[in-house]
Write an enzyme that holds these catalytic residues in place. Structure first.
Site, PDB file in Angstrom:
ATOM      1  N   ARG A 191     -10.840  69.231  19.815  1.00 47.89           N
ATOM      2  CA  ARG A 191     -10.441  67.894  20.295  1.00 47.89           C
ATOM      3  C   ARG A 191     -10.821  66.825  19.285  1.00 47.89           C
ATOM      4  O   ARG A 191     -10.079  65.871  19.047  1.00 47.89           O
ATOM      5  CB  ARG A 191     -11.119  67.601  21.650  1.00 47.89           C
ATOM      6  CG  ARG A 191     -10.497  68.384  22.804  1.00 47.89           C
ATOM      7  CD  ARG A 191     -11.366  68.274  24.043  1.00 47.89           C
ATOM      8  NE  ARG A 191     -11.554  66.902  24.454  1.00 47.89           N
ATOM      9  CZ  ARG A 191     -12.640  66.444  25.091  1.00 47.89           C
ATOM     10  NH1 ARG A 191     -13.633  67.262  25.385  1.00 47.89           N
ATOM     11  NH2 ARG A 191     -12.720  65.190  25.431  1.00 47.89           N
ATOM     12  N   SER A 201     -15.564  68.664  30.146  1.00 45.02           N
ATOM     13  CA  SER A 201     -16.540  68.946  29.092  1.00 45.02           C
ATOM     14  C   SER A 201     -17.965  68.612  29.573  1.00 45.02           C
ATOM     15  O   SER A 201     -18.886  69.429  29.477  1.00 45.02           O
ATOM     16  CB  SER A 201     -16.162  68.121  27.852  1.00 45.02           C
ATOM     17  OG  SER A 201     -17.205  68.080  26.929  1.00 45.02           O
ATOM     18  N   LYS A 257     -21.127  71.655  31.371  1.00 49.81           N
ATOM     19  CA  LYS A 257     -22.513  71.850  30.931  1.00 49.81           C
ATOM     20  C   LYS A 257     -23.481  71.564  32.083  1.00 49.81           C
ATOM     21  O   LYS A 257     -24.491  72.229  32.251  1.00 49.81           O
ATOM     22  CB  LYS A 257     -22.804  70.957  29.721  1.00 49.81           C
ATOM     23  CG  LYS A 257     -22.054  71.441  28.478  1.00 49.81           C
ATOM     24  CD  LYS A 257     -22.077  70.455  27.329  1.00 49.81           C
ATOM     25  CE  LYS A 257     -21.100  69.342  27.506  1.00 49.81           C
ATOM     26  NZ  LYS A 257     -20.747  68.567  26.329  1.00 49.81           N
ATOM     27  N   ASP A 296     -16.708  75.019  25.870  1.00 45.62           N
ATOM     28  CA  ASP A 296     -16.692  73.577  25.581  1.00 45.62           C
ATOM     29  C   ASP A 296     -16.937  73.324  24.094  1.00 45.62           C
ATOM     30  O   ASP A 296     -16.321  72.442  23.499  1.00 45.62           O
ATOM     31  CB  ASP A 296     -17.732  72.841  26.434  1.00 45.62           C
ATOM     32  CG  ASP A 296     -17.755  71.361  26.069  1.00 45.62           C
ATOM     33  OD1 ASP A 296     -16.710  70.715  26.224  1.00 45.62           O
ATOM     34  OD2 ASP A 296     -18.792  70.870  25.588  1.00 45.62           O
ATOM     35  N   HIS A 309     -27.508  62.549  33.744  1.00 42.27           N
ATOM     36  CA  HIS A 309     -26.791  62.616  32.469  1.00 42.27           C
ATOM     37  C   HIS A 309     -26.194  61.252  32.186  1.00 42.27           C
ATOM     38  O   HIS A 309     -25.742  60.554  33.084  1.00 42.27           O
ATOM     39  CB  HIS A 309     -25.660  63.655  32.568  1.00 42.27           C
ATOM     40  CG  HIS A 309     -24.818  63.721  31.336  1.00 42.27           C
ATOM     41  ND1 HIS A 309     -25.211  64.429  30.229  1.00 42.27           N
ATOM     42  CD2 HIS A 309     -23.631  63.157  31.020  1.00 42.27           C
ATOM     43  CE1 HIS A 309     -24.293  64.305  29.279  1.00 42.27           C
ATOM     44  NE2 HIS A 309     -23.327  63.530  29.735  1.00 42.27           N
TER      45      HIS A 309
HETATM   46  N1  URA Z   1     -19.438  64.018  26.043  1.00 46.04           N
HETATM   47  C1  URA Z   1     -19.137  65.332  26.212  1.00 46.04           C
HETATM   48  O1  URA Z   1     -20.020  66.166  26.404  1.00 46.04           O
HETATM   49  N2  URA Z   1     -17.830  65.703  26.159  1.00 46.04           N
HETATM   50  C2  URA Z   1     -16.811  64.831  25.952  1.00 46.04           C
HETATM   51  O2  URA Z   1     -15.662  65.229  25.942  1.00 46.04           O
HETATM   52  C3  URA Z   1     -17.151  63.465  25.780  1.00 46.04           C
HETATM   53  C4  URA Z   1     -18.479  63.085  25.833  1.00 46.04           C
END
Ligand code: URA
Length: 445
Positions: A168, A183, A187, A161, A82
């Site tokens: 946010r 966050s 995932k 999220d 990622h």
């Molecule tokens: N990428 C994400 O998936 N979440 C965040 O809070 C910031 C970047």
């Protein structure tokens, strides 16, 4: 237990318990607490932080808030990668076939992009016929048979999220290390891999502007992974300018193909070899980083990485001949040349500005419903650190019409700075794993 008590507790800098965190996440999903109270707690977290334990608990609760993906049908250690994202970041397109050619099963779920240039799914969809919506059966078959498949996220992954990120985004609570870490990692945990290699970008073109901030985020994500039984390696990589030369979907696919043939830009090739090496070591396909790098280099030299790319494209309905003839990819209606306004060293290229110019030529989306033009984007012909002459072409602007090309030209030029100095930094600044932080990229593990 009620949400007001939790807000007050965090406001007064006290840690939340496991029960309190799971109550919060459950209530967010059930929509039993209003947005203003969720936002108040997010702001208290943003200001007062969270301990490593609280962050891991929050991540775990978010990961379990929706579907989780079971990859146990694939033998061996499954490694995910990622990136925290950046302009011109097309690493997955090249590193997935390279790693698969070295025997590492690469089962990836990716998202679409919002802002700047597209996400991996958008990039791949510029290949004629390519399908990113696979059935689970197809996904499994391709990975078991050929060691590679990539699909769009169809399942309801980490819905908590989605809700928290949307709030946010509009309450000034995005820049919080525990909230960003939770966050991203929620995932990743939901997607079922055993090991995760994270690329935390650091620099002007990235979310984390300084190495200190990037290291904090890297440490937090490694700790979350460890506390949830996953092996995480978080690389901190330099992102002071766009990655490689191509920005924009089909142009980035073309650059990834050239890289698989051994003709890629040096910064991009270096990053692919670095991330790929950590993936092979994490997946126990190589004993150490130097051996892994050799394997990846060989996969480029002997054509096995390119063949794996063709197999991957063909499995998913795409035309594999794009690998031999990239002109089969979508071509823009017009190509405008940006010329240097002076004879000087390019001292910087601001990634964010390049990303915004890419939106003007529709290489990315401003809102989810925007339609991307896969053919559009830029080729940066000169990068930071190069001396250029007045009038020398420094970028190609690929656009659907002259008007948008002209508008993007001005924006793109504003991304360039000229001066006397450019500080060359290594691509890999440091990495964090369960043993701590390492600054030496040749450190054998
Ligand atoms: N990428 C994400 O998936 N979440 C965040 O809070 C910031 C970047």
């Amino acid at each position: 237990m009620n949400i007001i008590q939790l807000i007050e507790k965090k406001r007064d800098k006290n840690p939340l318990t496991a029960e309190e965190i799971s109550f919060f996440v459950q209530s967010v999903c059930d929509e039993t607490i209003p947005d203003y109270q969720i936002s108040a707690l997010l702001m208290a977290i943003c200001i007062n932080g969270m301990t490593d334990e609280e962050t891991a608990l929050l991540t775990n609760a978010m990961a379990k808030s929706g579907d989780t993906i079971d990859l146990s049908y694939i033998d061996g250690i499954k490694v995910d990668k990622h990136s925290s994202g950046g302009v011109g970041d097309k690493v997955t397109l090249a590193v997935a076939p390279m790693a698969a050619a070295c025997g590492l099963p690469t089962a990836k779920m990716s998202g679409r992009g919002l802002g700047f240039s597209g996400g991996t799914i958008d990039k791949l969809e510029s290949i004629p016929g390519f399908r990113t919506s696979l059935t689970e059966e197809e996904f499994v078959t391709f990975i078991k048979r050929d060691g590679i498949a990539l699909m769009g996220q169809t399942k309801n992954v980490a819905p908590a999220d989605k809700k928290l990120y949307a709030l946010r985004d509009v309450t000034g609570t995005v820049p919080s290390i525990p909230l960003i870490a939770a966050s991203i990692m929620s995932k990743k945990l939901a997607c079922g891999s055993d090991a995760i290699v994270l690329d935390v970008k650091c620099g002007s073109g990235a979310f984390m502007k300084t190495p200190e901030e990037a290291i904090k985020l890297a440490r937090s994500m490694e700790s979350i992974g460890r506390q949830n039984g996953r092996r995480v390696t978080a690389l901190i990589t330099n992102m002071d300018q766009p990655l490689g030369n191509a920005v924009g979907n089909a142009l980035e696919v073309r650059e990834a193909i050239e890289t698989l043939k051994g003709n890629g830009p040096s910064d991009f090739t270096e990053l692919c070899l670095t991330i790929g090496s950590f993936m092979l070591v994490s997946g126990e396909k190589a004993n150490d980083l130097p051996q892994a790098r050799k394997m990846l280099e060989t996969s480029i030299q002997n054509g096995s990485a390119l063949n794996k790319f063709k197999q991957f494209i063909s499995n998913q309905g795409g035309d594999p001949s794009v690998a031999d003839d990239p002109s089969l990819l979508p071509n823009a209606n017009t190509v405008r040349i940006l010329r240097s306004p002076c004879s000087q060293l390019i001292s910087g290229i601001d990634g964010e500005k390049v990303g915004n110019a890419a939106l003007t030529v529709k290489a990315g989306r401003l809102v989810k419903t925007d339609i991307i033009d896969h053919s559009c984007g830029f080729i940066l012909l000169a990068k930071a650190g190069e001396k250029v002459e007045k009038g020398q072409p420094i970028a190609e602007i690929h656009a659907s019409d002259e008007a948008s090309a002209k508008q993007a030209e001005e924006q793109l030029l504003s991304a360039y700075t000229f001066g006397d100095n450019f500080e060359e930094k290594p691509m890999l600044l440091a990495y964090v794993d369960r043993e701590g932080i390492h600054y030496d990229k040749n450190n054998d593990r």
